[in-house]
Scaffold this active site. Sequence first.
Site, PDB file in Angstrom:
ATOM      1  N   HIS A  97      11.270  -4.842 -26.356  1.00  0.00           N
ATOM      2  CA  HIS A  97      11.312  -5.532 -25.072  1.00  0.00           C
ATOM      3  C   HIS A  97      10.010  -5.345 -24.304  1.00  0.00           C
ATOM      4  O   HIS A  97       9.252  -4.409 -24.547  1.00  0.00           O
ATOM      5  CB  HIS A  97      12.487  -5.032 -24.232  1.00  0.00           C
ATOM      6  N   ASP A  99       8.982  -5.019 -20.259  1.00  0.00           N
ATOM      7  CA  ASP A  99       9.736  -4.654 -19.057  1.00  0.00           C
ATOM      8  C   ASP A  99       9.810  -5.792 -18.042  1.00  0.00           C
ATOM      9  O   ASP A  99       8.821  -6.482 -17.775  1.00  0.00           O
ATOM     10  CB  ASP A  99       9.102  -3.432 -18.392  1.00  0.00           C
ATOM     11  N   HIS A 253       7.749  -2.812 -26.365  1.00  0.00           N
ATOM     12  CA  HIS A 253       7.987  -1.456 -26.847  1.00  0.00           C
ATOM     13  C   HIS A 253       9.457  -1.253 -27.194  1.00  0.00           C
ATOM     14  O   HIS A 253      10.319  -2.064 -26.851  1.00  0.00           O
ATOM     15  CB  HIS A 253       7.517  -0.407 -25.826  1.00  0.00           C
ATOM     16  N   ARG A 268       9.732   6.804 -15.068  1.00  0.00           N
ATOM     17  CA  ARG A 268       8.845   5.644 -15.205  1.00  0.00           C
ATOM     18  C   ARG A 268       8.490   5.057 -13.850  1.00  0.00           C
ATOM     19  O   ARG A 268       9.376   4.839 -13.004  1.00  0.00           O
ATOM     20  CB  ARG A 268       9.508   4.550 -16.053  1.00  0.00           C
TER      21      ARG A 268
END
Length: 277
Positions: A97, A99, A253, A268
């Site tokens: 995916h 983000d 990723h 994150r």
Amino acid sequence: MSLTITPLSPALGAQISGVDISREISAEQRDAIEQALLQHQVLFFRDQPINPDQQARFAARFGDLHIHPIYPNVPETPQVLVLDTAVTDVRDNAVWHTDVTFLPTPALGAVLSAKQLPAYGGDTLWASGIAALEALSAPLRKMLDGLSATHDFTKSFPLERFGTTPDDLARWEETRRKNPPLSHPVVRTHPVSGRKALFVNEGFTTRINELSELESEALLKLLFAHATRPEFSIRWRWQENDVAFWDNRVTQHFAVDDYRPNRRVMHRATILGDAPF
């Protein structure tokens, strides 16, 4: 301090040393890191024990920060979301995916910090959309350049997993209302480097708009498989206090979910970007 940049693979990835990102970085360091990011697409920093405030401060040197509508965050620093397998179902990260492509302006990038790791397992892979696009045949690249694709929040955040309590349901419904399905180009042009990259991902892309349903399904299946071939990707084995910084505009990723029932905690900070073109 001068930065040392060590490339890790031909397609993408470099390890950075010679900088302490827990401190305020200089303009020269910031610019050098940005140039390394443009060239290598994902950067890795070892032994960086940063707290959430320091992480947010470092990420904010590269743009405004996003507050995720679903994932929990650090209460005192809401720009830092918490991916804790003891608290949240993070299976949506165990798929290739990019983000928050459900936003009109998807993320420029993200800064991910490893806080607690299993004894082994829990690696993350990144793949280069630039390398994947450049490896396609010229006729296919020409066709893709004029296409757009739908990205949908609910593909990675389905109601049955993220609306299980009244509070979760209300949050999910509000996020769905604010983030209806939208379209981005299948091939994106990097706003700084001008390089082109594939910009579809299995996490959020649901169909190619200009094609029939059958054609869209077949082409997306091909592109999802092609984009994540080993020669376009890199696998990072985390150590505690590692930090990764990736260019979300040209990569995708995959967080390997191979460590259950052990716990994995990551923080994150997501940097907002611009509208893809």
